[in-house]
Design an enzyme around this catalytic site. Structure first.
Site, mmCIF file in Angstrom:
data_model
loop_
_atom_site.group_PDB
_atom_site.id
_atom_site.type_symbol
_atom_site.label_atom_id
_atom_site.label_comp_id
_atom_site.label_asym_id
_atom_site.label_seq_id
_atom_site.Cartn_x
_atom_site.Cartn_y
_atom_site.Cartn_z
ATOM 1 N N PRO A 104 34.813 28.746 81.178
ATOM 2 C CG PRO A 104 34.361 30.458 79.645
ATOM 3 C CD PRO A 104 35.308 30.047 80.724
ATOM 4 C CB SER A 106 31.242 23.450 75.231
ATOM 5 O OG SER A 106 31.431 22.153 75.718
ATOM 6 C CB CYS A 107 32.792 28.830 74.810
ATOM 7 S SG CYS A 107 33.592 29.227 76.319
ATOM 8 C CG ASP A 155 42.553 22.869 72.913
ATOM 9 O OD1 ASP A 155 41.347 22.664 73.058
ATOM 10 O OD2 ASP A 155 43.023 23.660 72.062
#
Ligand SMILES: Nc1ncnc2c1ncn2[C@@H]1O[C@H](COP(=O)(O)OP(=O)(O)OP(=O)(O)O)[C@@H](O)[C@H]1O
Ligand SMILES: C[C@@](O)(CCO)CC(=O)[O-]
Ligand SMILES: [Mg+2]
Length: 312
Positions: A104, A106-107, A155
């Site tokens: 998903p 942008s979460c 990330d």
């Protein structure tokens, strides 16, 4: 050629890591898939299958392009540009790239970093160049920094090296051995609770105004120290919940996130928001004896549920 790339979840230490404390992040088997094939002519074609968007570019434009002018293509384009420049390649034939992803967007799960690292691996392999993980992670970090203005290595490093990373002061160390084995035995649910109303940068700026944030970060660091010593799911779950309670004091949780965490506490071993907060995802440590009730309760909340495990 098809390359699959993981995403990441922050187990502990979000926001604290921005101030030099540590965070623990874990690569998870929620992946993006990138396919590349050569085509006739001198064009690059980019297909973002999940977003139903395509872009055609002339080969000779890529080396000096400003990716930020291309909306959702920006991370992929920047990754292509930086990889081709780093490898000092003069592209002679065209190619087509197809991107699909289960992550998903942008979460807080690092979908941009997964696309970035996947594109770097795909393009370098397409030109038969074997890049080391250190090169891939560095290129990936430079892409996120160029697109976002600033970024931490969390990330891109977690997605490149996989497994579990302890991040501190923009350096990382891989955590292996007993703790890694313990986490491999854990089953997690990632629950996409609600759309984030604010960007990561806004939330980070709001936390900067919290007077007693250092006190909170020190308590989170203590939680991390204890988590690294445990191999007991009940204890680990309680530490996750304690971290969430401290994140609430940073005003980055929401009533919806708290509701999902509460269900995770009642029907799992523990739960916490993960990432910047302000919406987005909760991670729940599953108690397999109560998994059915957990799913039943969560399904009443109109959330999106992803079952995932650590990937190494
Ligand atoms: N499936 C996808 N297809 C194409 N582009 C994607 C896809 N997923 C992510 N992206 C790119 O990544 C961008 C989202 O990156 P962003 O950093 O805002 O979110 P995230 O990486 O999911 O969350 P976080 O960085 O907080 O962990 C999208 O705007 C798009 O440019
Ligand atoms: C909030 C934060 O700690 C994690 C966002 O996913 C910001 C960062 O580490 O860059
Ligand atoms: Mg991102």
């Amino acid at each position: 050629m098809i390359i699959e790339t993981p995403s990441k979840v922050i187990l502990f230490g979000e926001h604290a890591v921005v101030y030099g404390y540590r965070a623990i992040s874990m690569a998870i088997d929620l992946t993006s898939t990138i396919e590349i094939r050569d085509i006739d002519g001198n064009e690059i074609i980019l297909n973002l299958n999940d977003l139903n968007k395509s872009l055609r570019l002339n080969l000779n434009e890529i080396k000096n392009i400003n990716p930020n002018n291309f909306g959702d293509f920006k991370y992929c384009l920047c990754a292509i540009k930086n990889t081709i420049n780093y490898l000092n390649i003069e592209p002679k034939t065209g190619f087509e790239i197809n991107i699909s992803s289960k992550i998903p967007i942008s979460c807080g799960l690092g979908s941009s970093a997964s696309i970035t690292i996947g594109t770097i691996r795909t393009v370098s392999k397409f030109y038969n160049k074997q890049l080391k993980d250190d090169e891939i992670a560095k290129l990936g970090y430079m892409v996120e920094k160029e697109i976002q203005g600033k970024a931490s290595i969390t990330d891109t490093s977690t997605i490149t090296y996989k497994g579990i990373l302890e991040i501190k002061n923009n350096k990382f160390k891989k955590i292996e051995g007993k703790f890694e084995e313990f986490l491999k035995s854990c089953k997690f649910l990632i629950v996409y609770a609600e759309k984030r109303k604010k960007k990561t940068a806004e939330l980070v700026n709001e936390v900067a105004k919290i007077e007693n944030k250092d006190e909170i970060f020190k308590k989170i660091d203590k939680i991390i120290e204890n988590s690294l010593k445990t191999d007991n799911k009940e204890d680990f779950g309680k530490l996750m919940t304690k971290n969430h309670e401290l994140l609430k004091k940073l005003n980055i949780s929401t009533p919806k996130l708290d509701k999902v965490v509460d269900i995770g506490n009642r029907f799992g071993f523990g739960a916490k928001l993960t990432g910047a907060g302000g919406g987005g995802c909760v991670i729940i440590l599953v108690n397999e004896e109560k998994e059915k009730e957990l799913l039943k309760e969560l399904n009443k909340e109109n959330v999106k549920i992803f079952k995932c495990k650590m990937i190494n």
